[in-house]
Design an enzyme around this catalytic site. Structure first.
Site, mmCIF file in Angstrom:
data_model
loop_
_atom_site.group_PDB
_atom_site.id
_atom_site.type_symbol
_atom_site.label_atom_id
_atom_site.label_comp_id
_atom_site.label_asym_id
_atom_site.label_seq_id
_atom_site.Cartn_x
_atom_site.Cartn_y
_atom_site.Cartn_z
ATOM 1 N N GLY A 127 0.842 -1.359 -0.158
ATOM 2 C CA GLY A 127 0.065 -0.054 0.148
ATOM 3 C C GLY A 127 0.774 1.239 0.069
ATOM 4 C CD GLU A 165 -2.503 -3.896 -10.684
ATOM 5 O OE1 GLU A 165 -1.580 -4.920 -10.628
ATOM 6 O OE2 GLU A 165 -2.456 -2.928 -10.031
ATOM 7 C CG ASP A 177 3.512 -0.267 -11.536
ATOM 8 O OD1 ASP A 177 4.439 0.488 -11.877
ATOM 9 O OD2 ASP A 177 2.516 -0.021 -11.144
HETATM 10 C C1 GLA Z 1 0.651 3.010 -11.233
HETATM 11 C C2 GLA Z 1 0.411 2.453 -12.649
HETATM 12 C C3 GLA Z 1 1.615 2.464 -13.576
HETATM 13 C C4 GLA Z 1 1.509 3.960 -13.891
HETATM 14 C C5 GLA Z 1 1.610 4.835 -12.820
HETATM 15 C C6 GLA Z 1 1.842 6.154 -13.017
HETATM 16 O O1 GLA Z 1 1.690 2.787 -10.650
HETATM 17 O O2 GLA Z 1 0.523 0.850 -12.249
HETATM 18 O O3 GLA Z 1 1.146 1.720 -14.747
HETATM 19 O O4 GLA Z 1 0.640 4.357 -14.668
HETATM 20 O O5 GLA Z 1 0.484 4.683 -11.754
HETATM 21 O O6 GLA Z 1 2.876 6.503 -13.776
#
Ligand code: GLA
Length: 393
Positions: A127, A165, A177
């Site tokens: 988180g 996701e 990510d």
């Molecule tokens: C989150 C999303 C990413 C990206 C960021 C903002 O972490 O998982 O894919 O969009 O926000 O840059």
């Protein structure tokens, strides 16, 4: 704790929950911090994240039936479901939806999964905006891929986790990510073109400087819905811009001049969102050049500009994080400070001279506590290696 100690702990916990710890496939996947290039990934733009020294380790083995049992060692909780019926999202079972979503996405690609026992433990603070969820997805994906023995190339594996996701959990995240968690290289940050998926590992030569992550301790609710709303606003911008410029498929294709020429057709909010994305893409390109030229001052300045744009134009910051950034910028030796990740709380990323870390801790943390009542946390991280299988017995 050493890797060996962590592995021993996982094997022991696995044995306690599932009877013994024979025949495990074990892998790990790190969280990430994005250095610059925020909210650009789902606009076909550029990003520049690095994997961090905090990860999730996952152990798995087959069962002879088609039940899946997943044990979260750090929470002491086990979730169980059958593969004989369609997998469904369970709002009350938070964390388990990520590994379950990956299994669902695998099934969607036609993979027939066996029953499994899984246990995981992690050091990515949950988180916090450091992508513990992507680390959990990627760790699941690599161990199950190995267990089942199906072939999938790298961008597709990242997409599979992203799909978990997007379509299972319902958060329309971009590719950042999951991709960096898979491909991170020690000592490097990753420059990724989210349209072509072309990427370059850029050596993170910071000399006497370090990357300091500061966690605000704040996570505002509605993070996912606000995030999804930002995506919709970008899509609205693209639709309007494409009427005048038919070649525009994403904000990636839009220049400031083009945006200016459509200002009257766009709502003020959508205009601001587009302005952020267009200038942020430019900042990523400039950052890569600055780093290649060893110009950390310029890199720091771009980091600062990124925050200001996220705060004023993309409006994904919050009072607490703005305060952390302002306080950080008052510390001599901090070249740049900004919010990182999806926003609405979470962490800041700071480019700081190593010998100023002590001053940062002594100044920013107490001041922040005084004004907000919250204890912020500091994490120093090098650029870490991406996901890997670490043991198979
Ligand atoms: C989150 C999303 C990413 C990206 C960021 C903002 O972490 O998982 O894919 O969009 O926000 O840059």
């Amino acid at each position: 704790m050493s890797v060996q100690e962590r592995l021993a702990g996982i094997e022991q916990a696995f044995g306690q929950v599932f009877g013994d710890s024979q025949g495990l496939t074990i892998g790990r996947a790190p969280g990430r911090v994005n250095l610059i290039g925020e909210h650009t990934d789902y606009n076909d733009g550029f990003i520049f994240p690095m994997a961090i020294d905090f990860d999730i380790v996952m152990a798995v083995r087959k069962r002879s039936d088609r039940m899946v049992r997943i044990h979260a060692i750090d929470l002491g909780k086990t979730v169980e479901f059958s593969l004989m019926t369609p997998l469904t999202y369970e709002p009350r079972e938070g964390w388990s939806n990520y590994p379950k979503g990956v299994l669902w996405a695998m099934q969607e690609t036609g993979v027939r999964l066996p029953g499994m026992e899984m246990a995981f433990s992690g050091t990515v603070p949950p988180g916090s905006g450091l992508s513990s969820s992507a680390a959990l997805e990627v760790a699941t994906a690599i161990v199950v891929q190995k267990l089942v023995g199906f072939q999938i190339a790298l961008p597709a594996l990242a997409r599979l986790c992203q799909r978990a996701e997007n379509d299972f959990v319902g958060m329309r995240c971009g590719i950042m990510d999951q991709f960096i968690s898979l491909v991170g290289e020690k000592g490097h940050a990753l420059f990724l073109d989210c349209r072509s998926m072309a990427h370059e590992q850029i050596p993170l030569q910071l000399g006497t400087y370090k990357i300091l992550i500061c966690q605000s301790g704040v996570k505002h609710s509605l993070v996912d819905s606000e995030y999804n709303r930002r995506r919709e606003q970008c899509e609205t911008g693209v639709r309007v811009l494409a009427e005048k410029y038919p070649a525009v498929r994403a904000l990636r294709d839009v220049t400031l001049e083009m945006l200016g020429s459509c200002e009257r057709q766009l709502s003020p909010v959508v205009y601001k969102r587009c302005l952020h994305v267009i200038t942020e893409n430019e900042r990523v390109l400039k950052s890569i050049n600055a780093l290649k030229a060893g110009d950390l001052v310029a890199f720091g300045e771009l980091i600062n500009q990124s925050h200001d744009s996220l705060r004023d134009f993309y409006e994904v910051s919050c009072e607490e994080v703005d305060l952390l950034v302002e306080l950080a910028r008052e510390v001599p030796g901090v070249l740049g400070a900004r919010i990182t990740g999806g926003g609405f709380g979470g962490c800041t990323v700071n480019l700081i001279r190593a010998d100023a870390v002590h001053d940062f801790t002594g100044y920013v943390l107490p001041k922040y506590k005084e004004e907000t009542g919250i204890d912020a946390q500091i994490y120093l991280s090098t650029a870490a290696k991406g996901a890997e299988l670490i043991q198979m017995r």
